[in-house]
Write a protein that holds these residues in place. Structure first.
Motif, PDB file in Angstrom:
ATOM      1  N   ASP A 265      64.681 -35.120  14.231  1.00 33.04           N
ATOM      2  CA  ASP A 265      65.933 -34.859  13.512  1.00 33.04           C
ATOM      3  C   ASP A 265      66.940 -34.160  14.411  1.00 33.04           C
ATOM      4  N   ARG A 266      66.503 -33.180  15.165  1.00 32.85           N
ATOM      5  CA  ARG A 266      67.418 -32.447  16.042  1.00 32.85           C
ATOM      6  C   ARG A 266      67.932 -33.328  17.168  1.00 32.85           C
ATOM      7  N   LEU A 267      67.096 -34.238  17.648  1.00 38.10           N
ATOM      8  CA  LEU A 267      67.503 -35.135  18.734  1.00 38.10           C
ATOM      9  C   LEU A 267      68.605 -36.100  18.315  1.00 38.10           C
ATOM     10  N   GLN A 268      68.818 -36.232  17.035  1.00 33.77           N
ATOM     11  CA  GLN A 268      69.929 -37.059  16.571  1.00 33.77           C
ATOM     12  C   GLN A 268      71.273 -36.382  16.814  1.00 33.77           C
ATOM     13  N   ASN A 269      71.255 -35.062  16.991  1.00 32.40           N
ATOM     14  CA  ASN A 269      72.502 -34.304  17.099  1.00 32.40           C
ATOM     15  C   ASN A 269      72.701 -33.593  18.431  1.00 32.40           C
ATOM     16  N   VAL A 270      71.608 -33.312  19.139  1.00 34.67           N
ATOM     17  CA  VAL A 270      71.701 -32.620  20.423  1.00 34.67           C
ATOM     18  C   VAL A 270      70.695 -33.200  21.404  1.00 34.67           C
ATOM     19  N   ASP A 271      70.893 -32.895  22.676  1.00 31.33           N
ATOM     20  CA  ASP A 271      69.901 -33.195  23.709  1.00 31.33           C
ATOM     21  C   ASP A 271      69.134 -31.914  24.020  1.00 31.33           C
ATOM     22  N   PHE A 272      67.965 -32.070  24.637  1.00 27.33           N
ATOM     23  CA  PHE A 272      67.153 -30.922  25.013  1.00 27.33           C
ATOM     24  C   PHE A 272      66.828 -30.961  26.502  1.00 27.33           C
ATOM     25  N   THR A 273      66.684 -29.784  27.068  1.00 25.18           N
ATOM     26  CA  THR A 273      66.199 -29.667  28.432  1.00 25.18           C
ATOM     27  C   THR A 273      64.694 -29.898  28.458  1.00 25.18           C
ATOM     28  N   ASP A 274      64.130 -29.827  29.661  1.00 31.91           N
ATOM     29  CA  ASP A 274      62.679 -29.738  29.773  1.00 31.91           C
ATOM     30  C   ASP A 274      62.231 -28.465  29.059  1.00 31.91           C
ATOM     31  N   SER A 275      61.006 -28.477  28.567  1.00 30.97           N
ATOM     32  CA  SER A 275      60.509 -27.294  27.868  1.00 30.97           C
ATOM     33  C   SER A 275      60.200 -26.179  28.858  1.00 30.97           C
ATOM     34  N   TYR A 276      60.226 -24.956  28.367  1.00 31.82           N
ATOM     35  CA  TYR A 276      60.005 -23.809  29.247  1.00 31.82           C
ATOM     36  C   TYR A 276      58.948 -22.847  28.731  1.00 31.82           C
ATOM     37  N   CYS A 277      58.488 -23.031  27.511  1.00 28.05           N
ATOM     38  CA  CYS A 277      57.531 -22.078  26.966  1.00 28.05           C
ATOM     39  C   CYS A 277      56.784 -22.718  25.803  1.00 28.05           C
ATOM     40  N   THR A 278      55.468 -22.508  25.740  1.00 30.96           N
ATOM     41  CA  THR A 278      54.663 -23.058  24.656  1.00 30.96           C
ATOM     42  C   THR A 278      54.534 -22.044  23.537  1.00 30.96           C
ATOM     43  N   GLY A 279      54.705 -22.511  22.318  1.00 29.37           N
ATOM     44  CA  GLY A 279      54.613 -21.624  21.168  1.00 29.37           C
ATOM     45  C   GLY A 279      53.577 -22.074  20.170  1.00 29.37           C
ATOM     46  N   ILE A 280      53.214 -21.164  19.286  1.00 26.46           N
ATOM     47  CA  ILE A 280      52.242 -21.431  18.238  1.00 26.46           C
ATOM     48  C   ILE A 280      52.842 -21.032  16.901  1.00 26.46           C
ATOM     49  N   GLN A 281      52.762 -21.922  15.934  1.00 27.44           N
ATOM     50  CA  GLN A 281      53.133 -21.570  14.565  1.00 27.44           C
ATOM     51  C   GLN A 281      51.925 -20.908  13.908  1.00 27.44           C
ATOM     52  N   SER A 282      52.128 -19.721  13.359  1.00 27.94           N
ATOM     53  CA  SER A 282      51.047 -18.946  12.765  1.00 27.94           C
ATOM     54  C   SER A 282      51.371 -18.594  11.323  1.00 27.94           C
TER      55      SER A 282
END
Length: 287
Positions: A265-282
């Motif tokens: 959904d977000r990619l429909q409106n913006v571009d993203f860089t390469d990722s820089y950090c891994t996260g966890i949903q808790s």
């Protein structure tokens, strides 16, 4: 929340990246009710327990079925919560308010990024984090569709990872390395290319939060390192999380950094860089 994602690092850096948002699955909303946000403190005030006689009654992700879940509006936690069978999703503008609702018994659990969740656990002894991860993600920086800055940011990110700057920032904010100073602008740095405005939501420690009147944290220092590398002055604008992408799309901000996860959904409106950090949903619950 969390999120627009890890810029993977090798060896010891891989260990330090154990706390940072990847593509979230598309989902169909369950029942959702919006809740207004007004809290600005990092910790929530004490309220009534949501559990019977103060006893924990949610022990795993499976126990979230049919429960009332607190989330920050527009984050991937918000997206994930919509897929929980029979759940009622309560949306808040800030995680502070979702945690306060948990303490007051208004929600049964809060889905939150791991590192900010750890901060709330430290500040609220009546809250714990489930051992089971809800989801693993990567964080990235959001820019306008087709922006020429995307390639430049990726170049800077690669260099900042290679020279150890990102590791130094993570050592300061996540790894608790004694004496870690994070990133400091080198003396004599110049800004011939003008100013870039970063949109963020500064209630997401340790990624971005207020220290006095200044916005500090992992994303703030990382963005500063990128802008210094590229010859831009950095200006940070604090706003609601779900206003970040519209700000980028409208040109109000040049980029967004707020523990943002790449989603379709977000990619429909913006571009993203390469990722820089891994996260966890808790998941946070009452003891």
């Amino acid at each position: 929340m969390k999120k627009l994602i890890s810029v993977a690092l090798a060896g010891v850096l891989a260990l330090s990246l154990a706390a940072c948002g990847s593509a979230a699955p598309s989902s169909q909303p369950a029942s959702t009710s919006a809740a207004a946000s007004g809290s600005t403190a990092a910790s929530a005030s004490t309220g009534a327990s949501a559990s019977t006689a103060g006893k924990q009654y949610i022990f795993s992700v499976d126990d979230l079925t049919g429960k009332t879940i607190g989330v920050q509006l527009g984050t991937t936690g918000d997206i994930y919560a919509q897929d929980i069978e029979g759940a009622t999703v309560e949306q808040y503008n800030k995680f502070n308010d979702a945690v306060l609702a948990l303490k007051q018994g208004k929600v049964d659990a809060v889905i939150i990024d791991n590192e900010p969740g750890n901060v709330f656990v430290e500040q609220n002894p009546d809250i714990i984090m489930l051992d089971e991860d809800f989801a693993v993600e990567d964080y990235a920086i959001a820019l306008a569709k087709g922006s020429e800055l995307t390639a430049k940011f990726n170049e800077a990110i690669a260099a900042i990872k290679e020279n150890g700057t990102l590791q130094a920032i993570l050592d300061k904010y996540i790894n608790d390395v004694e004496g870690a100073t994070g990133y400091v602008t080198p003396e004599g740095t110049e800004y011939p290319n003008g100013t870039l405005t970063m949109a963020t939501n500064a209630y997401f420690p340790p990624y971005e939060y207020y220290e006095g009147d200044a916005i500090v944290g992992i994303d703030a220092e990382f963005a500063k390192a990128i802008c210094d590398y590229l010859g831009y002055e950095l200006k940070i604008e604090d706003m609601e999380f779900d206003s970040i992408i519209p700000a980028i799309s409208s040109g109000k901000a040049d980029f967004g950094a707020a523990g943002m996860t790449v989603t379709e959904d977000r990619l429909q409106n913006v571009d993203f860089t390469d990722s820089y950090c891994t996260g966890i949903q808790s998941v946070l619950v009452l003891k």
